[in-house]
Design a protein around this motif. Structure first.
Motif, PDB file in Angstrom:
ATOM      1  N   MET A   1      -3.457 -30.677   9.578  1.00  9.80           N
ATOM      2  CA  MET A   1      -3.834 -31.869   9.405  1.00  9.80           C
ATOM      3  C   MET A   1      -2.799 -32.892  10.071  1.00  9.80           C
ATOM      4  N   GLU A   2      -2.970 -33.808  10.943  1.00  8.04           N
ATOM      5  CA  GLU A   2      -2.177 -34.888  11.162  1.00  8.04           C
ATOM      6  C   GLU A   2      -0.772 -33.952  11.976  1.00  8.04           C
ATOM      7  N   ALA A   3      -0.904 -32.965  12.520  1.00  9.32           N
ATOM      8  CA  ALA A   3       0.117 -32.328  13.038  1.00  9.32           C
ATOM      9  C   ALA A   3       0.177 -33.017  14.614  1.00  9.32           C
ATOM     10  N   CYS A   4      -0.643 -33.579  15.030  1.00  9.58           N
ATOM     11  CA  CYS A   4      -0.678 -34.181  16.191  1.00  9.58           C
ATOM     12  C   CYS A   4      -1.300 -35.502  16.125  1.00  9.58           C
ATOM     13  N   GLY A   5      -1.828 -36.377  17.004  1.00 10.78           N
ATOM     14  CA  GLY A   5      -2.422 -37.391  17.396  1.00 10.78           C
ATOM     15  C   GLY A   5      -1.445 -38.777  17.007  1.00 10.78           C
ATOM     16  N   ASP A   6      -2.351 -39.899  16.745  1.00 10.51           N
ATOM     17  CA  ASP A   6      -1.680 -41.094  16.550  1.00 10.51           C
ATOM     18  C   ASP A   6      -1.618 -41.197  15.108  1.00 10.51           C
ATOM     19  N   THR A   7      -0.837 -40.391  14.627  1.00 16.19           N
ATOM     20  CA  THR A   7      -0.702 -40.296  13.119  1.00 16.19           C
ATOM     21  C   THR A   7       0.561 -40.290  12.488  1.00 16.19           C
ATOM     22  N   PRO A   8       0.738 -40.097  11.330  1.00 16.22           N
ATOM     23  CA  PRO A   8       2.291 -39.830  10.700  1.00 16.22           C
ATOM     24  C   PRO A   8       2.412 -38.362  10.876  1.00 16.22           C
ATOM     25  N   ARG A   9       3.093 -37.795  11.637  1.00 16.70           N
ATOM     26  CA  ARG A   9       3.328 -36.416  11.872  1.00 16.70           C
ATOM     27  C   ARG A   9       4.026 -35.891  11.008  1.00 16.70           C
ATOM     28  N   VAL A  10       4.556 -34.554  11.014  1.00 19.93           N
ATOM     29  CA  VAL A  10       5.505 -33.847  10.077  1.00 19.93           C
ATOM     30  C   VAL A  10       6.513 -34.587   9.461  1.00 19.93           C
ATOM     31  N   ILE A  11       6.873 -34.442   8.509  1.00 20.07           N
ATOM     32  CA  ILE A  11       8.141 -34.990   7.788  1.00 20.07           C
ATOM     33  C   ILE A  11       9.172 -34.077   7.937  1.00 20.07           C
ATOM     34  N   ILE A  12      10.057 -34.194   8.730  1.00 23.22           N
ATOM     35  CA  ILE A  12      11.228 -33.418   8.953  1.00 23.22           C
ATOM     36  C   ILE A  12      12.191 -33.651   7.845  1.00 23.22           C
ATOM     37  N   GLY A  13      12.785 -32.395   7.381  1.00 25.17           N
ATOM     38  CA  GLY A  13      13.934 -32.588   6.292  1.00 25.17           C
ATOM     39  C   GLY A  13      14.871 -31.190   6.595  1.00 25.17           C
ATOM     40  N   CYS A  14      16.076 -31.330   5.814  1.00 28.50           N
ATOM     41  CA  CYS A  14      17.110 -30.464   6.008  1.00 28.50           C
ATOM     42  C   CYS A  14      16.344 -29.308   5.222  1.00 28.50           C
ATOM     43  N   PRO A  15      16.441 -27.914   5.885  1.00 33.28           N
ATOM     44  CA  PRO A  15      16.042 -26.719   5.456  1.00 33.28           C
ATOM     45  C   PRO A  15      16.871 -26.033   4.314  1.00 33.28           C
ATOM     46  N   LEU A  16      18.245 -26.943   3.945  1.00 31.45           N
ATOM     47  CA  LEU A  16      18.738 -26.472   2.899  1.00 31.45           C
ATOM     48  C   LEU A  16      18.499 -27.553   1.984  1.00 31.45           C
ATOM     49  N   ALA A  17      17.447 -28.474   1.736  1.00 32.46           N
ATOM     50  CA  ALA A  17      17.533 -29.430   0.786  1.00 32.46           C
ATOM     51  C   ALA A  17      17.390 -28.654  -0.790  1.00 32.46           C
ATOM     52  N   GLY A  18      18.400 -29.068  -1.548  1.00 35.14           N
ATOM     53  CA  GLY A  18      18.475 -28.533  -2.794  1.00 35.14           C
ATOM     54  C   GLY A  18      19.302 -27.204  -2.897  1.00 35.14           C
ATOM     55  N   ILE A  19      19.865 -26.844  -1.857  1.00 38.03           N
ATOM     56  CA  ILE A  19      20.636 -25.489  -1.540  1.00 38.03           C
ATOM     57  C   ILE A  19      22.120 -25.620  -1.321  1.00 38.03           C
ATOM     58  N   ALA A  20      22.229 -26.672  -0.117  1.00 36.13           N
ATOM     59  CA  ALA A  20      23.356 -26.660   0.205  1.00 36.13           C
ATOM     60  C   ALA A  20      24.522 -27.025  -0.676  1.00 36.13           C
ATOM     61  N   GLU A  21      25.639 -26.922  -0.470  1.00 33.05           N
ATOM     62  CA  GLU A  21      26.596 -27.140  -1.513  1.00 33.05           C
ATOM     63  C   GLU A  21      27.113 -28.457  -1.495  1.00 33.05           C
ATOM     64  N   ASP A  22      26.996 -29.127  -0.024  1.00 35.01           N
ATOM     65  CA  ASP A  22      27.614 -30.568   0.143  1.00 35.01           C
ATOM     66  C   ASP A  22      26.710 -31.197   0.570  1.00 35.01           C
ATOM     67  N   GLU A  23      25.578 -31.058   0.277  1.00 37.74           N
ATOM     68  CA  GLU A  23      24.426 -32.312   0.397  1.00 37.74           C
ATOM     69  C   GLU A  23      24.735 -33.393  -0.494  1.00 37.74           C
ATOM     70  N   VAL A  24      24.204 -34.662  -0.014  1.00 37.37           N
ATOM     71  CA  VAL A  24      24.321 -35.885  -0.585  1.00 37.37           C
ATOM     72  C   VAL A  24      23.033 -36.092  -1.526  1.00 37.37           C
ATOM     73  N   ILE A  25      22.057 -35.566  -1.432  1.00 43.30           N
ATOM     74  CA  ILE A  25      20.898 -35.671  -2.314  1.00 43.30           C
ATOM     75  C   ILE A  25      19.890 -34.636  -1.650  1.00 43.30           C
ATOM     76  N   ASP A  26      19.053 -34.024  -2.648  1.00 43.28           N
ATOM     77  CA  ASP A  26      18.081 -33.315  -2.409  1.00 43.28           C
ATOM     78  C   ASP A  26      16.776 -33.984  -2.078  1.00 43.28           C
ATOM     79  N   ALA A  27      16.318 -34.167  -1.019  1.00 38.03           N
ATOM     80  CA  ALA A  27      15.319 -35.066  -0.416  1.00 38.03           C
ATOM     81  C   ALA A  27      13.768 -34.347  -0.829  1.00 38.03           C
ATOM     82  N   THR A  28      13.771 -32.974  -1.180  1.00 35.99           N
ATOM     83  CA  THR A  28      12.443 -32.674  -1.273  1.00 35.99           C
ATOM     84  C   THR A  28      11.538 -33.296  -1.888  1.00 35.99           C
ATOM     85  N   PRO A  29      11.827 -33.867  -3.303  1.00 28.16           N
ATOM     86  CA  PRO A  29      10.672 -34.689  -3.966  1.00 28.16           C
ATOM     87  C   PRO A  29      10.235 -35.932  -2.986  1.00 28.16           C
ATOM     88  N   GLN A  30      11.203 -36.541  -2.469  1.00 38.76           N
ATOM     89  CA  GLN A  30      10.826 -37.603  -1.304  1.00 38.76           C
ATOM     90  C   GLN A  30       9.621 -37.238  -0.371  1.00 38.76           C
TER      91      GLN A  30
END
Length: 550
Positions: A157-186
């Motif tokens: 759903m809404e993977a294409c078209g005039d829509t809000p497409r996929v929300i990209i995020g760091c694949p290491l969210a909540g995992i990386a030692e040096d991340e500023v913040i885990d964006a998974t909840p947002q």
């Protein structure tokens, strides 16, 4: 008589009263919400077959569910843009699986693998927006594909078209030692509240989002329509800076910072405000000016912020700091420690191309060596999470046995390619196989080259593979060879850097596809000979003689 005053044409902005459709796309969207096509696919088209599909659905609303018709085989690039859609359309579809934040588990990956093998002739490509695309999909099988995906929490759903497409995020969210913040909840909150909502299913054009706290800035916030980037303010609070108006295509622009501090719990409402501005004030008259970047360019960041705060949020956002500079590599390839003491293992397929069997292998290895958690990246790569340190070498060897490199060459690691003429109706040249052949040949010719160098290959001017921000960006076009024949080739952009500068075009600098490897080898050798200690390819390009760039 006084001279007549020429009135400026409206841009189709709803907020200014322009609600009548000004082009065919806007008319189709007004006639019926793209989200409504799902019911017709299930109840009518999948049962009556391809010939029953309404053209307005086929070439328009199908995109709201991640479906594009493929390019009919055998049509050369010289006919792209010249033939009507009916002659370019094949009876098969590309289907894009939406993977917000690039987050997958083994069960989900096996489901995609099964769909690939059962319904898509084993095809699968990892995109530079963390999705997985399949090909050769028939309309009769789409309901079964949706049922399988939705059973494991995935969707198109809404993977294409005039829509809000996929929300990209760091694949290491909540995992990386040096991340500023885990964006998974947002990411999850924005997805849950707004994706699939009729409130935002009729935008002027596509809307690309990124939300990340990654220190590498792997989501390339500089070229997204909207991006939230993790920062720490003067009081030591963790939150986000907001960027708007980034994008490439034929008019590349870097996103502008709004200079605000967005607390984690505010992200969803600020995201909503920004996309609402786009919906209401975005330019709908001309498709090529309908992205949010043109509005931001005309308004400037300060006006955009004022409209956001006054008209949409109803309160002022505090000023906020800018994010730190990105790390040299944004792809998360290699073996690295996690917060919990385990390790993640990032690996590089060839230009994002995998297949159904390989996805099954990756799922098996993720369960055998880790917890089953897998991630896609915004660089056409993948990551296996939660691997004990003592098992990382064995996993790297197992992946290498399937040509998935954890310690790849520079060329394997940093070459990307779009779909190209094999399947895409907009493409002019072939890209995926050309990219794979280029990697193989450069690895033989330049085995000791170890400097960072990105090579991005695009089959048309639309820059899906980000040619303007690559060290060597290749824009597909037809060129004339030494025999005077029109053949596949590339216009060359040199020295692009995300967030810093767009690639330099040297007058007349083009190459045939057949001559591409020779050209890249030549310019890379020149760089290696002339570079100063620590000098990047992009910096060298700015001072090099044009003769050395040819």
């Amino acid at each position: 008589m006084p001279p007549s005053v020429k009135r400026k044409r409206g841009e189709g902005q709803w907020a200014l009263g322009y609600h009548e459709p000004l082009n065919k796309n806007e008319e189709n969207k007004k006639n019926d919400d793209g989200l409504n096509v799902r019911r017709r696919i299930i109840d009518v088209y999948s049962k009556a077959g391809f010939d029953s599909i309404d053209p307005a659905d086929l070439r328009g609303r199908f995109r709201w569910y991640g479906l594009y018709t493929q390019r009919r085989p055998g049509i050369d690039g010289g006919k792209t843009g010249a033939l009507p859609d009916e002659e370019l359309d094949d009876r098969y579809f590309m289907l894009r699986v939406r993977i917000d934040g690039g987050q997958l588990d083994a069960r989900q990956l096996r489901t995609i693998a099964d769909i690939s093998n059962r319904y898509a002739r084993g095809t699968a490509d990892i995109t530079d927006r963390q999705n997985i695309q399949l090909h050769w999909v028939e309309i009769e099988n789409v309901p079964a594909i949706w049922e399988a995906l939705e059973a494991v929490g995935l969707s198109t759903m809404e993977a294409c078209g005039d829509t809000p497409r996929v929300i990209i995020g760091c694949p290491l969210a909540g995992i990386a030692e040096d991340e500023v913040i885990d964006a998974t909840p947002q990411i999850a909150e924005v997805h849950e509240r707004y994706i699939g909502s009729p409130e935002f299913s009729n935008l002027p054009r596509k809307f690309k989002s990124a939300i990340s706290g990654c220190t590498a800035h792997c989501t390339v916030h500089e070229i997204n329509d909207v991006a939230f980037v993790g920062v720490v303010n003067d009081a030591g609070e963790v939150g986000y800076q907001a960027f708007v108006g980034g994008g490439l295509s034929t008019n590349p622009m870097f996103a502008k910072s709004l200079g605000v501090f967005v607390r984690p719990e505010q992200v969803h409402e600020v995201w909503k405000g920004i996309i609402s501005i786009f919906r209401d004030y975005g330019y709908r008259r001309l498709r090529h000016r309908a992205r949010i970047k043109f509005l931001v360019q005309d308004w400037g960041a300060q006006k955009f912020r004022e409209v956001l705060e006054k008209e949409y949020l109803g309160h002022v956002l505090p000023d906020g700091p800018e994010p730190a500079a990105p790390l040299p590599h944004r792809d998360h390839v290699g073996v690295h420690r996690q917060q919990d003491g385990n390790y993640y293992v990032g690996f590089a397929p060839r230009v994002g191309r995998v297949n159904g069997d390989l996805l099954n292998v990756i799922a098996d290895l993720a369960e055998e060596y880790g917890s089953g958690r897998v991630r896609t990246t915004a660089e056409q790569k993948m990551v296996v999470l939660d691997v004990p340190e003592e098992r990382t070498a064995a996993l790297a060897d197992a992946l290498a046995g399937h040509d998935l490199q954890v310690h790849p060459s520079v060329f394997r690691r940093q070459t990307m390619a779009c779909t190209g003429i094999e399947y895409c109706k907009l493409a002019i040249v072939e890209t995926k196989q050309r990219g794979m052949d280029l990697i193989e040949e450069l690895d033989k010719r330049l085995p000791d080259f170890d400097q960072p160098l990105s090579i991005n290959i695009n089959g048309c001017p639309n820059a899906c593979a980000r040619i303007q921000v690559a060290d060597i960006g290749l824009k597909g076009q037809l060129v004339v060879d030494e025999n005077g024949e029109q053949v596949e080739g590339f216009q060359i952009h040199l020295g692009g850097q995300v967030g810093a500068t767009f690639g330099k075009k040297v007058r007349g600098l083009k190459t045939t596809s057949a001559g591409l490897t020779d050209y890249v080898e030549r310019v890379v050798r020149k760089y290696d000979e002339q570079r100063e200690d620590g000098e990047s390819f992009a910096a060298w390009v700015q001072r090099a003689d044009d003769a050395d760039l040819r």
